[in-house]
Design an enzyme around this catalytic site. Structure first.
Site, PDB file in Angstrom:
ATOM      1  N   GLY A   1       0.818  -1.216   0.000  1.00  0.00           N
ATOM      2  CA  GLY A   1       0.000   0.000   0.000  1.00  0.00           C
ATOM      3  C   GLY A   1       0.848   1.261   0.000  1.00  0.00           C
ATOM      4  O   GLY A   1       0.555   2.225  -0.724  1.00  0.00           O
ATOM      5  N   CYS A   2       1.891   1.255   0.799  1.00  0.00           N
ATOM      6  CA  CYS A   2       2.756   2.442   0.902  1.00  0.00           C
ATOM      7  C   CYS A   2       3.535   2.668  -0.393  1.00  0.00           C
ATOM      8  O   CYS A   2       3.751   3.810  -0.798  1.00  0.00           O
ATOM      9  CB  CYS A   2       3.694   2.300   2.095  1.00  0.00           C
ATOM     10  SG  CYS A   2       2.794   2.203   3.660  1.00  0.00           S
ATOM     11  N   THR A   3       3.934   1.589  -1.033  1.00  0.00           N
ATOM     12  CA  THR A   3       4.629   1.709  -2.313  1.00  0.00           C
ATOM     13  C   THR A   3       3.690   2.286  -3.365  1.00  0.00           C
ATOM     14  O   THR A   3       4.070   3.202  -4.101  1.00  0.00           O
ATOM     15  CB  THR A   3       5.181   0.342  -2.755  1.00  0.00           C
ATOM     16  OG1 THR A   3       6.128  -0.103  -1.778  1.00  0.00           O
ATOM     17  CG2 THR A   3       5.854   0.427  -4.121  1.00  0.00           C
TER      18      THR A   3
ATOM     19  N   ALA B   1       3.175   6.024  -2.689  1.00  0.00           N
ATOM     20  CA  ALA B   1       4.361   6.798  -3.083  1.00  0.00           C
ATOM     21  C   ALA B   1       4.450   6.919  -4.605  1.00  0.00           C
ATOM     22  O   ALA B   1       4.762   7.995  -5.126  1.00  0.00           O
ATOM     23  CB  ALA B   1       5.620   6.145  -2.520  1.00  0.00           C
TER      24      ALA B   1
END
Length: 153
Positions: free
Chosen positions: A43-45, A48
């Site tokens: 999710g964070c990738t 970003a």
């Protein structure tokens, strides 16, 4: 926790490239400050990468995007290099930024409770005042929604 229309705290932190960033040094620019749980997780990738892909549009609107998590400077350096991120990532290992924006809350993962960063984004105007806040963000379409909110200002 900052309130809409109020100035945000004067914070400083180390970025993935080892330099210090002071939030109040960005006066005169819009700031998109997004908090995320952990480098290199799916999710964070994706989040970003979405901000990365829209970064030129943010720059055209005089905005600086900044990501913040509790990961180390080294972790941020690796993550930013791998994902080709054109914006700084703040290493908030002491949780100063997270506490200032009240983004650490109890979460449940696989039935276990723990304290973690709740994915959140804050739009700060060129005078350093909070304009809009998104909490408990779902990644798909979020970066575009932030850009749309900035465009509406």
């Amino acid at each position: 926790m900052p309130e809409i229309g109020k100035k945000v705290a004067k914070l400083k932190g180390m970025t993935g490239d080892g330099s210090e960033l002071k939030l109040d040094s960005l006066k005169g620019k819009w700031v998109v400050l997004y908090f995320y749980p952990k480098d290199s997780t799916p999710g964070c990738t994706n989040e970003a990468k979405d901000f990365r892909d829209l970064y030129p549009a943010f720059v055209k609107r005089n905005a600086q995007v900044i990501g913040v998590s509790r990961d180390s400077v080294k972790s941020h350096a690796n993550f930013a290099a791998k994902q080709e991120l054109p914006f700084p990532l703040i290493s908030d290992t002491d949780e100063t930024w997270c506490q200032a924006f009240d983004v650490i809350h109890e979460k449940v993962l696989y039935g276990k409770r723990h304290m973690g960063v709740v994915r959140s984004t804050f739009l700060i105007d060129p005078e350093g005042k909070l304009v809009q806040a998104w909490r408990q963000v779902k990644v798909p379409g979020h970066a575009q929604a932030v850009l749309d909110a900035l465009a509406a200002q």
